[in-house]
Design a protein around this motif. Structure first.
Motif, PDB file in Angstrom:
ATOM      1  N   ILE A 145       0.848  -1.197   0.000  1.00  0.00           N
ATOM      2  CA  ILE A 145       0.000   0.000   0.000  1.00  0.00           C
ATOM      3  C   ILE A 145       0.881   1.243   0.000  1.00  0.00           C
ATOM      4  CG2 ILE A 145      -1.585   1.355   1.454  1.00  0.00           C
ATOM      5  CD1 ILE A 145      -2.864  -1.399   2.225  1.00  0.00           C
ATOM      6  N   LEU A 146       1.915   1.257   0.844  1.00  0.00           N
ATOM      7  CA  LEU A 146       2.841   2.400   0.883  1.00  0.00           C
ATOM      8  C   LEU A 146       3.578   2.570  -0.435  1.00  0.00           C
ATOM      9  CD1 LEU A 146       4.504   2.409   4.418  1.00  0.00           C
ATOM     10  CD2 LEU A 146       2.967   4.096   3.434  1.00  0.00           C
ATOM     11  N   ALA A 147       4.001   1.470  -1.035  1.00  0.00           N
ATOM     12  CA  ALA A 147       4.704   1.547  -2.320  1.00  0.00           C
ATOM     13  C   ALA A 147       3.781   2.130  -3.393  1.00  0.00           C
ATOM     14  CB  ALA A 147       5.208   0.167  -2.741  1.00  0.00           C
ATOM     15  N   ASN A 148       2.531   1.698  -3.423  1.00  0.00           N
ATOM     16  CA  ASN A 148       1.561   2.250  -4.376  1.00  0.00           C
ATOM     17  C   ASN A 148       1.383   3.746  -4.148  1.00  0.00           C
ATOM     18  OD1 ASN A 148       1.144  -0.339  -5.360  1.00  0.00           O
ATOM     19  ND2 ASN A 148      -0.787  -0.638  -4.297  1.00  0.00           N
ATOM     20  N   TYR A 149       1.285   4.143  -2.893  1.00  0.00           N
ATOM     21  CA  TYR A 149       1.100   5.554  -2.529  1.00  0.00           C
ATOM     22  C   TYR A 149       2.321   6.378  -2.907  1.00  0.00           C
ATOM     23  CZ  TYR A 149       0.029   9.621   0.405  1.00  0.00           C
ATOM     24  OH  TYR A 149      -0.229  10.888   0.857  1.00  0.00           O
ATOM     25  N   GLU A 150       3.477   5.902  -2.541  1.00  0.00           N
ATOM     26  CA  GLU A 150       4.711   6.660  -2.767  1.00  0.00           C
ATOM     27  C   GLU A 150       5.151   6.674  -4.226  1.00  0.00           C
ATOM     28  OE1 GLU A 150       7.182   4.879   0.235  1.00  0.00           O
ATOM     29  OE2 GLU A 150       6.220   6.074   1.821  1.00  0.00           O
ATOM     30  N   GLY A 151       4.520   5.836  -5.064  1.00  0.00           N
ATOM     31  CA  GLY A 151       4.812   5.832  -6.486  1.00  0.00           C
ATOM     32  C   GLY A 151       4.177   7.005  -7.226  1.00  0.00           C
ATOM     33  N   LEU A 152       3.337   7.755  -6.551  1.00  0.00           N
ATOM     34  CA  LEU A 152       2.652   8.913  -7.140  1.00  0.00           C
ATOM     35  C   LEU A 152       3.111  10.175  -6.429  1.00  0.00           C
ATOM     36  CD1 LEU A 152      -0.968   7.441  -7.133  1.00  0.00           C
ATOM     37  CD2 LEU A 152       0.603   7.539  -9.072  1.00  0.00           C
ATOM     38  N   ASN A 153       2.817  11.338  -7.027  1.00  0.00           N
ATOM     39  CA  ASN A 153       3.120  12.567  -6.292  1.00  0.00           C
ATOM     40  C   ASN A 153       2.159  12.659  -5.111  1.00  0.00           C
ATOM     41  OD1 ASN A 153       0.872  14.468  -6.665  1.00  0.00           O
ATOM     42  ND2 ASN A 153       1.479  14.539  -8.820  1.00  0.00           N
ATOM     43  N   VAL A 154       2.534  13.415  -4.111  1.00  0.00           N
ATOM     44  CA  VAL A 154       1.834  13.444  -2.828  1.00  0.00           C
ATOM     45  C   VAL A 154       0.353  13.788  -2.972  1.00  0.00           C
ATOM     46  CG1 VAL A 154       1.744  14.581  -0.583  1.00  0.00           C
ATOM     47  CG2 VAL A 154       3.926  13.960  -1.551  1.00  0.00           C
ATOM     48  N   THR A 155       0.036  14.812  -3.725  1.00  0.00           N
ATOM     49  CA  THR A 155      -1.357  15.235  -3.854  1.00  0.00           C
ATOM     50  C   THR A 155      -2.187  14.191  -4.591  1.00  0.00           C
ATOM     51  OG1 THR A 155      -0.657  17.530  -3.849  1.00  0.00           O
ATOM     52  CG2 THR A 155      -2.882  17.089  -4.634  1.00  0.00           C
ATOM     53  N   SER A 156      -1.667  13.677  -5.698  1.00  0.00           N
ATOM     54  CA  SER A 156      -2.395  12.641  -6.452  1.00  0.00           C
ATOM     55  C   SER A 156      -2.609  11.392  -5.608  1.00  0.00           C
ATOM     56  CB  SER A 156      -1.635  12.256  -7.723  1.00  0.00           C
ATOM     57  OG  SER A 156      -1.586  13.330  -8.614  1.00  0.00           O
TER      58      SER A 156
END
Length: 175
Positions: A145-156
């Protein structure tokens, strides 16, 4: 002696009241932990802004919470641990970066964030008391879940995570 008995009685009553759901609240079970929450209030708030939030998601091919690393496949002994991680994730990462130009949407986000903060605090107390152990499965799912999140820019990433809140709410209620 009377003072001790009175203290014990008052303490017992306060513990009992703490465990009683208030009107409209549900008690959700996360492993050994139980948290009272108004799911209806969170769902109403989310439903009111869901279309607005999801319209801001430019990447529809990626999901932060869904398959193949689905929350629905977490075993019951790991529910306390992953829920603890997810509440921290939503409070510390997601809600902090979900700001729009629409004050109505921002108020709804703030209300949902406050509910999550309250649940997070209750779960932290239980997590510490019960010393919930994180199994390999929950640790791996949360890392994904963190990897999916951190793969995008913060706002997106924050908007996408907020747009997927119904996945998390469904999982929480399934307990």
């Amino acid at each position: 002696m009377k003072g001790s008995l009175l203290f014990l009685c008052l303490f017992s009553m306060s513990c009992w009241v703490d465990l009683m759901p208030t009107a409209g609240n549900k008690i959700l079970h996360f492993g050994a932990c139980r948290v009272s929450v108004s799911m209806a209030e969170i769902r109403v708030g989310f439903t009111a802004i869901k279309a607005n939030i999801q319209a801001r998601d430019p990447i529809r091919t990626l999901s932060i919470l869904s398959y193949p690393h689905s929350l629905h496949k977490v075993n019951s002994s790991d529910r306390c641990c992953i829920t603890h991680h997810l509440f921290n994730f939503y409070v510390d990462k997601v809600f902090k970066h979900c700001k729009t130009e629409d004050s109505y949407v921002n108020r709804k986000i703030s209300s949902i964030a406050n509910s999550f903060l309250s649940m997070k605090r209750k779960l932290e107390q239980c997590h510490e008391q019960n010393r919930c152990e994180c199994g390999r499965e929950s640790t791996e799912k949360f890392k994904q879940i963190l990897a999916n999140y951190e793969g995008l820019n913060v706002t997106s990433a924050a908007m996408k995570s907020l747009g997927e809140l119904d996945i998390l709410l469904d999982w929480m209620e399934k307990s």
